[in-house]
Design a protein around this motif. Structure first.
Motif, mmCIF file in Angstrom:
data_model
loop_
_atom_site.group_PDB
_atom_site.id
_atom_site.type_symbol
_atom_site.label_atom_id
_atom_site.label_comp_id
_atom_site.label_asym_id
_atom_site.label_seq_id
_atom_site.Cartn_x
_atom_site.Cartn_y
_atom_site.Cartn_z
ATOM 1 N N ALA A 116 -14.381 23.921 54.443
ATOM 2 C CA ALA A 116 -14.611 23.219 53.506
ATOM 3 C C ALA A 116 -16.015 22.732 53.214
ATOM 4 O O ALA A 116 -16.373 22.265 54.339
ATOM 5 C CB ALA A 116 -13.535 22.510 52.686
ATOM 6 N N THR A 117 -16.582 23.070 52.254
ATOM 7 C CA THR A 117 -18.047 22.289 51.963
ATOM 8 C C THR A 117 -18.236 21.584 50.812
ATOM 9 O O THR A 117 -17.221 21.942 49.861
ATOM 10 C CB THR A 117 -19.081 23.530 52.019
ATOM 11 N N PHE A 118 -19.117 20.717 50.519
ATOM 12 C CA PHE A 118 -19.172 19.593 49.445
ATOM 13 C C PHE A 118 -20.639 19.651 49.094
ATOM 14 O O PHE A 118 -21.420 19.621 49.993
ATOM 15 C CB PHE A 118 -18.531 18.357 49.740
ATOM 16 N N ALA A 119 -20.725 19.359 47.775
ATOM 17 C CA ALA A 119 -22.287 18.971 47.307
ATOM 18 C C ALA A 119 -22.247 18.394 46.030
ATOM 19 O O ALA A 119 -21.271 18.790 45.167
ATOM 20 C CB ALA A 119 -23.005 20.526 47.427
ATOM 21 N N PHE A 120 -23.044 17.491 45.791
ATOM 22 C CA PHE A 120 -23.101 16.894 44.479
ATOM 23 C C PHE A 120 -24.521 17.404 44.062
ATOM 24 O O PHE A 120 -25.675 17.078 44.064
ATOM 25 C CB PHE A 120 -23.532 15.317 44.684
ATOM 26 N N THR A 121 -24.412 18.475 43.139
ATOM 27 C CA THR A 121 -25.420 19.418 42.679
ATOM 28 C C THR A 121 -25.911 19.156 41.436
ATOM 29 O O THR A 121 -26.913 19.765 41.034
ATOM 30 C CB THR A 121 -24.893 20.881 42.657
ATOM 31 N N GLU A 122 -25.707 18.011 40.893
ATOM 32 C CA GLU A 122 -25.979 17.602 39.566
ATOM 33 C C GLU A 122 -27.428 17.572 39.203
ATOM 34 O O GLU A 122 -28.157 18.053 38.469
ATOM 35 C CB GLU A 122 -25.470 16.376 39.236
#
Length: 244
Positions: A116-122
């Protein structure tokens, strides 16, 4: 057609995000369907805890840019997860982006597989992680979350656990969750409800204090010229004009 499927096994109600055409993005439809499914699970005396799962390789791609939910509806959904008098446990075997991390942070326990990967791309589309900050900020390391909020960098599951986005990580997420689900099955419903109330008090204080301001911020940013450019660039698969 619903975007959330339902099931139940030995007191654990499973709600599965099932909107493959947009990688389980938070559309108005999905937010409404998930809210309805949570209400039903909360009222079902046979459900001891809720497992929030997903189809495909993405838990949630964030807000659906073509059919975004009303900010108030998203706040309501996040608060509903936090306030539900039953533990809500996230099962993640894929990617989580932007608004999807709000769902993850609202859950009481979150487990993920190592891929799994995660990112706050806002920030990369010209907005800010405003509404999702309501559950995210009280549960994460401030210095670490500043980095990932400001850069939109991708982080892996181990780092997500280190900073507080996840409870546990493993090669086999079901093996990780087995003792968790066994534990809630052995706990009394009253004890679970009251213990969850203790654990979520600080998060709910954040909702009470900041929800109106962050909802207004979200609406203002999404209607601004830079957000329009960022979302257009994203949909056209190009860099926005501010990239240097």
């Amino acid at each position: 057609m619903t975007t959330v499927s339902r099931g139940s096994t030995r007191g654990v109600g499973t709600l599965t995000l099932d909107s493959p055409h947009n990688r389980n993005a938070l559309s108005a439809a999905l937010v409404g369907d998930l809210a309805a499914a949570l209400t039903a699970a909360g009222q079902d005396p046979e459900v001891r805890a809720v497992l929030l799962a997903h189809t495909g390789n993405t838990f949630s791609a964030g807000a659906d840019l073509r059919d975004p939910p009303d900010p108030d509806a998203l706040v309501g959904l996040l608060r509903q997860i936090v306030e539900l008098p039953k533990p809500v446990i996230a099962r993640v075997t894929g990617h989580v982006r932007a608004g999807g991390l709000g769902l993850l942070a609202a859950c009481d326990i979150a487990a993920a597989s190592r891929e799994a990967t995660f990112a706050f791309t806002e920030v990369r589309i010209g907005v800010a992680p405003a509404v999702i900050s309501l559950p995210v900020l009280p549960r994460t390391d401030p210095r670490a979350i500043a980095r990932y909020y400001l850069t939109g960098e991708r982080l892996d599951a181990a780092e997500a656990a280190r900073i507080g986005l996840l409870t546990a990580v493993g090669d086999d997420v079901d093996a990780v969750l087995e003792p968790v689900l066994d534990g809630v099955r052995h706990a009394s419903p009253q004890a679970l409800a009251e213990t969850k109330r203790l654990l979520t008090a600080r998060v709910l204080e954040t909702f009470d204090r900041d929800a109106a301001d962050l909802t207004a911020l979200s609406a203002r940013l999404f209607s601004a010229p830079q957000a329009r450019e960022g979302m257009t660039a994203f949909l056209e698969r190009r860099d926005p004009e501010w990239v240097v």
